[in-house]
Design an enzyme around this catalytic site. Structure first.
Site, PDB file in Angstrom:
ATOM      1  N   GLY A  46      26.566  44.496 -93.058  1.00 18.70           N
ATOM      2  CA  GLY A  46      27.667  43.540 -93.028  1.00 18.70           C
ATOM      3  C   GLY A  46      27.518  42.568 -94.180  1.00 18.70           C
ATOM      4  CD  GLN A  51      26.149  37.006 -95.980  1.00 21.66           C
ATOM      5  OE1 GLN A  51      26.945  37.805 -95.485  1.00 21.66           O
ATOM      6  NE2 GLN A  51      24.849  37.166 -95.895  1.00 21.66           N
ATOM      7  CB  CYS A  91      20.866  36.801 -92.439  1.00 17.06           C
ATOM      8  SG  CYS A  91      22.263  36.135 -93.358  1.00 17.06           S
ATOM      9  CG  HIS A 133      25.275  37.793 -88.593  1.00 16.04           C
ATOM     10  ND1 HIS A 133      23.972  37.435 -88.370  1.00 16.04           N
ATOM     11  CD2 HIS A 133      25.437  37.738 -89.945  1.00 16.04           C
ATOM     12  CE1 HIS A 133      23.382  37.159 -89.530  1.00 16.04           C
ATOM     13  NE2 HIS A 133      24.255  37.343 -90.493  1.00 16.04           N
ATOM     14  CD  GLU A 134      28.307  39.763 -91.692  1.00 14.12           C
ATOM     15  OE1 GLU A 134      27.284  40.459 -91.583  1.00 14.12           O
ATOM     16  OE2 GLU A 134      28.363  38.807 -92.515  1.00 14.12           O
ATOM     17  CG  HIS A 137      27.523  34.566 -92.956  1.00 11.04           C
ATOM     18  ND1 HIS A 137      26.533  33.761 -93.449  1.00 11.04           N
ATOM     19  CD2 HIS A 137      26.913  35.720 -92.598  1.00 11.04           C
ATOM     20  CE1 HIS A 137      25.363  34.394 -93.385  1.00 11.04           C
ATOM     21  NE2 HIS A 137      25.566  35.584 -92.868  1.00 11.04           N
TER      22      HIS A 137
HETATM   23  O1  K2U Z   1      23.577  39.083 -94.035  1.00 13.13           O
HETATM   24  C1  K2U Z   1      24.445  39.595 -93.325  1.00 13.13           C
HETATM   25  O2  K2U Z   1      25.322  38.917 -92.806  1.00 13.13           O
HETATM   26  C2  K2U Z   1      24.342  41.091 -93.027  1.00 13.13           C
HETATM   27  C3  K2U Z   1      23.620  41.267 -91.725  1.00 13.13           C
HETATM   28  C4  K2U Z   1      24.536  41.861 -90.717  1.00 13.13           C
HETATM   29  C5  K2U Z   1      23.880  41.874 -89.372  1.00 13.13           C
HETATM   30  C6  K2U Z   1      23.261  40.747 -88.853  1.00 13.13           C
HETATM   31  C7  K2U Z   1      22.706  40.791 -87.571  1.00 13.13           C
HETATM   32  C8  K2U Z   1      22.753  41.946 -86.835  1.00 13.13           C
HETATM   33  C9  K2U Z   1      23.363  43.057 -87.376  1.00 13.13           C
HETATM   34  C10 K2U Z   1      23.923  43.014 -88.635  1.00 13.13           C
HETATM   35  C11 K2U Z   1      22.325  42.057 -91.905  1.00 13.13           C
HETATM   36  O3  K2U Z   1      21.477  41.491 -92.848  1.00 13.13           O
HETATM   37  S1  K2U Z   1      22.464  43.680 -92.406  1.00 13.13           S
HETATM   38  C12 K2U Z   1      20.733  44.156 -92.203  1.00 13.13           C
HETATM   39  C13 K2U Z   1      20.479  44.457 -90.755  1.00 13.13           C
HETATM   40  C14 K2U Z   1      20.797  45.712 -90.328  1.00 13.13           C
HETATM   41  C15 K2U Z   1      20.632  46.043 -88.995  1.00 13.13           C
HETATM   42  C16 K2U Z   1      20.143  45.114 -88.093  1.00 13.13           C
HETATM   43  C17 K2U Z   1      19.821  43.839 -88.513  1.00 13.13           C
HETATM   44  C18 K2U Z   1      19.983  43.507 -89.867  1.00 13.13           C
HETATM   45 ZN    ZN Z   2      24.113  37.014 -92.541  1.00 13.91          ZN
END
Ligand code: K2U
Ligand code: ZN
Length: 169
Positions: A46, A51, A91, A133-134, A137
């Protein structure tokens, strides 16, 4: 297309409020492409426009196994939420940090797609976590803000040390 620079916590620009997209024009479509390239290269599942220092309500997500099913949400709004789930989140703006956060288990989200067409999604599980989560942001909120002040300050110090070491390299 281009890979964009991802802001790192505690950059104050991560706390800016994103504005609604007025017109899904060529500029927005180019940003969608660049954000998708940036997300896949990170790698992540995501990425919010905040960001990459673009303070508009735009999110790209791909939770598919093959990383070939991009979801674009423009001006997203959660219209229904229910239940509760905990997930160990990371994140791309807080590299190397993973902490458990509680969020709604199921959500219904309304948004515009990359063609500017309105759609509605009922989601749960990891996709629901990622969308929430997004969308945080876009509100200028980073997931570490759900943690205790002690944990958050330790993470802030760690990120600032990382930034100093990168500057020396
Ligand atoms: O930085 C971001 O917003 C991308 C996030 C998206 C995300 C956050 C929490 C849970 C799931 C997705 C991640 O950094 S993408 C890396 C990731 C992948 C799977 C699980 C956790 C983090
Ligand atoms: Zn994030």
């Amino acid at each position: 297309m281009a890979t964009l620079t991802i802001l790192n916590y505690p950059d104050p620009r991560l706390h800016k409020l994103a504005k609604p997209v007025q017109d899904v024009d060529a500029t927005i479509k180019r940003l969608v492409d660049d954000m998708a390239e940036t997300m896949y290269a990170a790698p992540g599942i995501g990425l919010a426009a905040t960001q990459v220092n673009q303070h508009i309500q735009l999110i790209v997500i791909d939770t598919s196994k093959e990383q070939n099913d991009l979801l674009v949400l423009i001006n997203p709004k959660i219209v229904v939420k229910s239940g509760r789930q905990e997930y160990e989140e990371g994140c791309l703006s807080v590299p190397g940090i993973y902490e458990t956060v509680a969020r709604a288990e199921k959500i219904t989200v309304e948004a515009l797609d990359k063609h500017g067409k309105k759609f509605k999604l009922d989601v749960e599980g990891l996709l629901a976590v990622c969308i929430q989560h997004e969308m945080d942001h876009l509100l200028g909120k980073v997931f570490v803000e759900y943690l205790s002040p002690l944990k958050r300050n330790r993470i802030k110090s760690k990120m600032l040390k990382l930034k100093r070491e990168k500057a020396k390299a």
